[in-house]
Design a protein around this motif. Structure first.
Motif, PDB file in Angstrom:
ATOM      1  N   ILE A  62      11.638  -6.483   0.225  1.00  0.00           N
ATOM      2  CA  ILE A  62      12.253  -5.154   0.231  1.00  0.00           C
ATOM      3  C   ILE A  62      11.223  -4.164   0.764  1.00  0.00           C
ATOM      4  CG2 ILE A  62      13.311  -3.350  -1.164  1.00  0.00           C
ATOM      5  CD1 ILE A  62      14.186  -5.482  -3.123  1.00  0.00           C
ATOM      6  N   THR A  63      11.622  -3.345   1.702  1.00  0.00           N
ATOM      7  CA  THR A  63      10.705  -2.381   2.301  1.00  0.00           C
ATOM      8  C   THR A  63      10.517  -1.175   1.390  1.00  0.00           C
ATOM      9  OG1 THR A  63      12.494  -1.264   3.477  1.00  0.00           O
ATOM     10  CG2 THR A  63      11.408  -3.104   4.604  1.00  0.00           C
ATOM     11  N   ALA A  64       9.458  -0.428   1.662  1.00  0.00           N
ATOM     12  CA  ALA A  64       9.178   0.764   0.856  1.00  0.00           C
ATOM     13  C   ALA A  64      10.131   1.907   1.176  1.00  0.00           C
ATOM     14  CB  ALA A  64       7.732   1.212   1.075  1.00  0.00           C
ATOM     15  N   ASP A  65      10.845   1.824   2.296  1.00  0.00           N
ATOM     16  CA  ASP A  65      11.792   2.898   2.653  1.00  0.00           C
ATOM     17  C   ASP A  65      12.991   2.950   1.723  1.00  0.00           C
ATOM     18  OD1 ASP A  65      10.195   3.538   4.815  1.00  0.00           O
ATOM     19  OD2 ASP A  65      11.228   2.144   6.160  1.00  0.00           O
ATOM     20  N   VAL A  66      13.179   1.921   0.921  1.00  0.00           N
ATOM     21  CA  VAL A  66      14.341   1.907   0.036  1.00  0.00           C
ATOM     22  C   VAL A  66      14.239   2.997  -1.028  1.00  0.00           C
ATOM     23  CG1 VAL A  66      13.415   0.286  -1.661  1.00  0.00           C
ATOM     24  CG2 VAL A  66      15.851   0.326  -1.233  1.00  0.00           C
ATOM     25  N   TYR A  67      13.018   3.413  -1.370  1.00  0.00           N
ATOM     26  CA  TYR A  67      12.868   4.454  -2.387  1.00  0.00           C
ATOM     27  C   TYR A  67      13.331   5.812  -1.880  1.00  0.00           C
ATOM     28  CZ  TYR A  67      10.264   1.011  -5.042  1.00  0.00           C
ATOM     29  OH  TYR A  67       9.907  -0.112  -5.741  1.00  0.00           O
ATOM     30  N   SER A  68      13.216   6.048  -0.577  1.00  0.00           N
ATOM     31  CA  SER A  68      13.785   7.283  -0.027  1.00  0.00           C
ATOM     32  C   SER A  68      15.309   7.251  -0.083  1.00  0.00           C
ATOM     33  CB  SER A  68      13.307   7.475   1.416  1.00  0.00           C
ATOM     34  OG  SER A  68      13.744   6.408   2.239  1.00  0.00           O
ATOM     35  N   GLU A  69      15.901   6.067   0.046  1.00  0.00           N
ATOM     36  CA  GLU A  69      17.352   5.944  -0.109  1.00  0.00           C
ATOM     37  C   GLU A  69      17.763   6.211  -1.556  1.00  0.00           C
ATOM     38  OE1 GLU A  69      18.389   2.090   1.220  1.00  0.00           O
ATOM     39  OE2 GLU A  69      17.722   2.402   3.285  1.00  0.00           O
ATOM     40  N   TYR A  70      16.991   5.704  -2.499  1.00  0.00           N
ATOM     41  CA  TYR A  70      17.285   5.975  -3.906  1.00  0.00           C
ATOM     42  C   TYR A  70      17.194   7.473  -4.198  1.00  0.00           C
ATOM     43  CZ  TYR A  70      16.449   0.949  -4.444  1.00  0.00           C
ATOM     44  OH  TYR A  70      16.501  -0.407  -4.339  1.00  0.00           O
ATOM     45  N   ARG A  71      16.195   8.105  -3.630  1.00  0.00           N
ATOM     46  CA  ARG A  71      16.028   9.544  -3.853  1.00  0.00           C
ATOM     47  C   ARG A  71      17.194  10.322  -3.261  1.00  0.00           C
ATOM     48  NH1 ARG A  71      11.230   9.705  -1.829  1.00  0.00           N
ATOM     49  NH2 ARG A  71      11.776  10.686   0.157  1.00  0.00           N
ATOM     50  N   LEU A  94       0.819  -1.212   0.000  1.00  0.00           N
ATOM     51  CA  LEU A  94       0.000   0.000   0.000  1.00  0.00           C
ATOM     52  C   LEU A  94       0.853   1.263   0.000  1.00  0.00           C
ATOM     53  CD1 LEU A  94      -2.786  -1.013   2.564  1.00  0.00           C
ATOM     54  CD2 LEU A  94      -2.922  -0.992   0.064  1.00  0.00           C
ATOM     55  N   ARG A  95       2.068   1.186   0.528  1.00  0.00           N
ATOM     56  CA  ARG A  95       2.959   2.357   0.552  1.00  0.00           C
ATOM     57  C   ARG A  95       3.742   2.526  -0.735  1.00  0.00           C
ATOM     58  NH1 ARG A  95       6.982   2.119   5.286  1.00  0.00           N
ATOM     59  NH2 ARG A  95       7.641   4.044   4.242  1.00  0.00           N
ATOM     60  N   ILE A  96       3.838   1.473  -1.530  1.00  0.00           N
ATOM     61  CA  ILE A  96       4.666   1.533  -2.740  1.00  0.00           C
ATOM     62  C   ILE A  96       4.230   2.637  -3.699  1.00  0.00           C
ATOM     63  CG2 ILE A  96       5.213   0.262  -4.866  1.00  0.00           C
ATOM     64  CD1 ILE A  96       6.968  -0.442  -2.503  1.00  0.00           C
ATOM     65  N   PRO A  97       2.921   2.785  -4.028  1.00  0.00           N
ATOM     66  CA  PRO A  97       2.567   3.847  -4.993  1.00  0.00           C
ATOM     67  C   PRO A  97       3.022   5.228  -4.568  1.00  0.00           C
ATOM     68  CG  PRO A  97       0.722   2.346  -4.673  1.00  0.00           C
ATOM     69  CD  PRO A  97       1.752   1.965  -3.654  1.00  0.00           C
ATOM     70  N   ARG A  98       2.857   5.552  -3.295  1.00  0.00           N
ATOM     71  CA  ARG A  98       3.250   6.889  -2.827  1.00  0.00           C
ATOM     72  C   ARG A  98       4.763   7.069  -2.885  1.00  0.00           C
ATOM     73  NH1 ARG A  98       4.388   9.010   2.380  1.00  0.00           N
ATOM     74  NH2 ARG A  98       3.900  11.236   2.565  1.00  0.00           N
ATOM     75  N   GLU A  99       5.512   6.112  -2.345  1.00  0.00           N
ATOM     76  CA  GLU A  99       6.968   6.246  -2.330  1.00  0.00           C
ATOM     77  C   GLU A  99       7.557   6.189  -3.737  1.00  0.00           C
ATOM     78  OE1 GLU A  99       8.744   6.940   0.266  1.00  0.00           O
ATOM     79  OE2 GLU A  99       7.005   6.914   1.610  1.00  0.00           O
ATOM     80  N   LEU A 100       6.995   5.335  -4.584  1.00  0.00           N
ATOM     81  CA  LEU A 100       7.509   5.225  -5.948  1.00  0.00           C
ATOM     82  C   LEU A 100       7.271   6.501  -6.737  1.00  0.00           C
ATOM     83  CD1 LEU A 100       8.711   3.532  -8.270  1.00  0.00           C
ATOM     84  CD2 LEU A 100       6.400   2.709  -8.735  1.00  0.00           C
ATOM     85  N   GLU A 101       6.078   7.062  -6.602  1.00  0.00           N
ATOM     86  CA  GLU A 101       5.787   8.280  -7.359  1.00  0.00           C
ATOM     87  C   GLU A 101       6.606   9.464  -6.862  1.00  0.00           C
ATOM     88  OE1 GLU A 101       4.078   8.612 -10.153  1.00  0.00           O
ATOM     89  OE2 GLU A 101       3.994   6.435 -10.041  1.00  0.00           O
TER      90      GLU A 101
END
Length: 572
Positions: free
Chosen positions: A363-372, A99-106
């Motif tokens: 893989i947790t959704a927090d990884v996208y903040s690391e990518y950013r 459920l968190r993936i769409p927000r973090e990915l976008e």
């Protein structure tokens, strides 16, 4: 004598009678004990009697095994989920992650989109001014005299090469007829066009992968310090290869845009539907593969580049269609549903793909903040005084997005679609340029502010200014080729330096004498090497005094994900 015999016979008879009475007593006691013990041996377990019970007990237990009792047991049977609490907690966290993936990915996609937009606008706004400044410096050198060992700075040489490539390729693009290409593609069957579009996508990724290597080879060959031994084929052959690459890549993107334009203008929209369904095939090819954090970062960069390129292709399609309808605003609303459908399908495919990849690979959704934060670090480090490369080239290496061919095609389409005559041409060009440079400046300011915020949240501020530590000997030997053009030639201590601060590859005239410590050379960095904590196999490094090896505990920071890539050239 007779009396004694008779007395002995009487005693024998008495003993025999006593023995018989004892046997009778023992037999009667055994029978009583068996009678008393028989009801105690009949025990009950779970409502049923044991097998060693009597015949009467067995008949009563069989009468209890009825269909109604079985149904009642099934209806009233219970269980306790807390007995496996860890398993169910993990399943719930997986649902929350999806459920968190769409927000973090976008959030990552939007940040990456504006990074690509910044590099794309740089070609139209600041690059022409930098080329003019380099030409002015080149023309005024005879009057001012040589102030240093170089005629031009390395950055000015690269700017001139980019400008010459754009001018030559733009003149070559005039010989390509867009209308003839459109009608040639429109005459093909739907299935053939679908196959062509898929081939063009694969070719675009291959061109993007190899194209930045060609441009980097040209820039380094033109700015490399002169040595006794020549290790390259020359600047002119590299320049011709770069011109050929940019021209062919621009033609390839033009064919992609033309195929998409044909799909928009088809009557039954079947081709557009088939092309959109191709995005969902991408889910099958990537979801069921094993992904690490670094592979997911690479795929995310590729998705950012693909989404930005699709937006530019849709802009080209709209410009060509509006030209055919004499810039009638009503026709724009005819194209609007198809444009929204293409964009929505692209976003939906990315969300589904990333949601299931993170689910299957834990893989947790927090990884996208690391990518950013990693992308933000690239932006901020490229703005430093000793930056090793231009930011547009850094984006090209990281994401595989090369703005030169796409900008060349957009210039070609705009100049052929928009025709302004009279004295308004210069006024419109000036206003358009001022608008673009205003957008570029505002975009850069917002990106820098957001990047500094992301770096602060990720605790990466010290990475921007720290001096690089001396690496292990094994690591130095594997990366000599990457650090050789920044280390002084006479100092072996700098050959294994793991760079952290970006710097220009300047030529150093006087190198310090070799010593036990690291030389005070300019610290370097490139997108070939990122700030990372060592691998598990690279846990040992030299102590500060250089006498013994010490074991360093691996820090799981966000820069660990950058170890995988070499220039971001391989695109999934």
């Amino acid at each position: 004598m007779a009396d004694s015999v008779a007395a002995g016979l009487g005693e024998e008879k008495d003993t025999e009678t006593e023995d018989k009475e004892r046997e009778k007593l023992t037999g009667s006691s055994k029978i009583k004990s068996e009678k008393n013990s028989s009801p105690s041996e009949v025990t009950e377990t779970l409502g049923f009697y044991e097998r060693n019970a009597g015949k009467k007990g067995k008949q009563s237990s069989l009468s209890d095994l009825t269909l109604f009792r079985f149904i009642g047991t099934e209806l009233t049977r219970g269980y306790f989920l807390e007995h496996n609490e860890a398993k169910y907690t993990e399943r719930r966290e997986r649902v929350y992650t999806c459920l968190r993936i769409p927000r973090e990915l976008e959030k990552l996609m939007i940040f990456g989109f504006f990074l690509c937009l910044d590099a794309f606008l740089y070609v139209f706004t600041l690059l022409p001014l930098r080329v003019l400044l380099a030409l002015v410096r080149l023309l005024t050198l005879p009057c001012c005299g040589l102030s240093g060992s170089r005629l031009l700075q390395p950055a000015q040489v690269c700017d001139l090469l980019k400008g010459f490539i754009m001018i030559i390729c733009y003149s070559m693009m005039h010989y390509v007829d867009y209308s003839m290409m459109y009608h040639l593609i429109r005459g093909q069957s739907v299935i053939k066009l679908y196959i062509i579009y898929n081939m063009l996508e694969v070719a675009d990724r291959l061109f993007s992968s190899f194209g930045q290597d060609i441009l980097d080879a040209l820039y380094w060959t033109a700015t490399e310090p002169k040595k006794k031994k020549r290790a390259h084929i020359g600047v002119i052959p590299h320049f011709l290869m770069a011109v050929l690459y940019v021209f062919l890549h621009a033609i390839l993107i033009m064919v992609q845009a033309t195929t998409l334009n044909v799909a928009f203008n088809s009557h039954n929209k079947s081709l557009l539907t088939i092309m959109m369904s191709n995005n969902f095939v991408e889910i099958k090819g990537s979801v069921f593969k094993k992904f690490e954090k670094n592979n997911l970062f690479q795929m995310s960069n590729s998705d950012i580049k693909e989404r930005f390129t699709n937006y530019v292709l849709l802009l080209i399609v709209c410009l060509r269609n509006m030209e055919q309808f004499s810039w009638n605003p009503d026709h724009l609303w005819v194209l609007f549903p198809d444009v929204c459908m293409v964009i929505a399908s692209e976003i939906a495919v990315d969300i589904v793909k990333h949601a299931f990849i993170t689910k299957f690979n834990d893989i947790t959704a927090d990884v996208y903040s690391e990518y950013r934060a990693s992308l933000a670090f690239d932006l901020v480090s490229s703005r430093q005084k000793n930056a090793y490369t231009d930011y547009s080239d850094s984006v090209s290496r990281r994401m595989g997005f090369i703005p030169l061919p796409l900008a060349l095609l957009l210039i070609r389409v705009v100049t052929s679609s928009v025709r302004i005559q009279g004295s308004l041409v210069l006024v419109c060009l000036l206003l358009f340029y001022l608008g673009m440079i205003t957008l570029k400046v505002l975009n850069s300011i917002v990106l820098l502010g957001k990047s500094c915020l992301y770096i602060k949240e990720a605790n990466m501020e010290e990475k921007l200014f720290q001096t690089p530590p001396t690496a292990a000997p094994g690591r130095a030997s594997s990366k000599t080729n990457r650090s050789r053009f920044t280390a002084p030639p006479g100092n072996p201590a700098d050959e294994g330096v793991s760079p952290s601060i970006t710097s220009q590859p300047v030529q150093q005239a006087d190198s310090p004498a070799p010593g036990p410590g690291p030389a005070p050379g300019i610290p370097t960095s490139s997108s070939d090497q990122f700030l990372t904590t060592p691998d598990e196999s690279e846990e040992k490094e030299l102590a500060p005094d250089g006498t013994e090896l010490k074991h360093r505990t691996p820090k799981k920071d966000l820069l660990e994900i950058d170890r995988f890539t070499i220039c971001g050239n391989r695109i999934d």
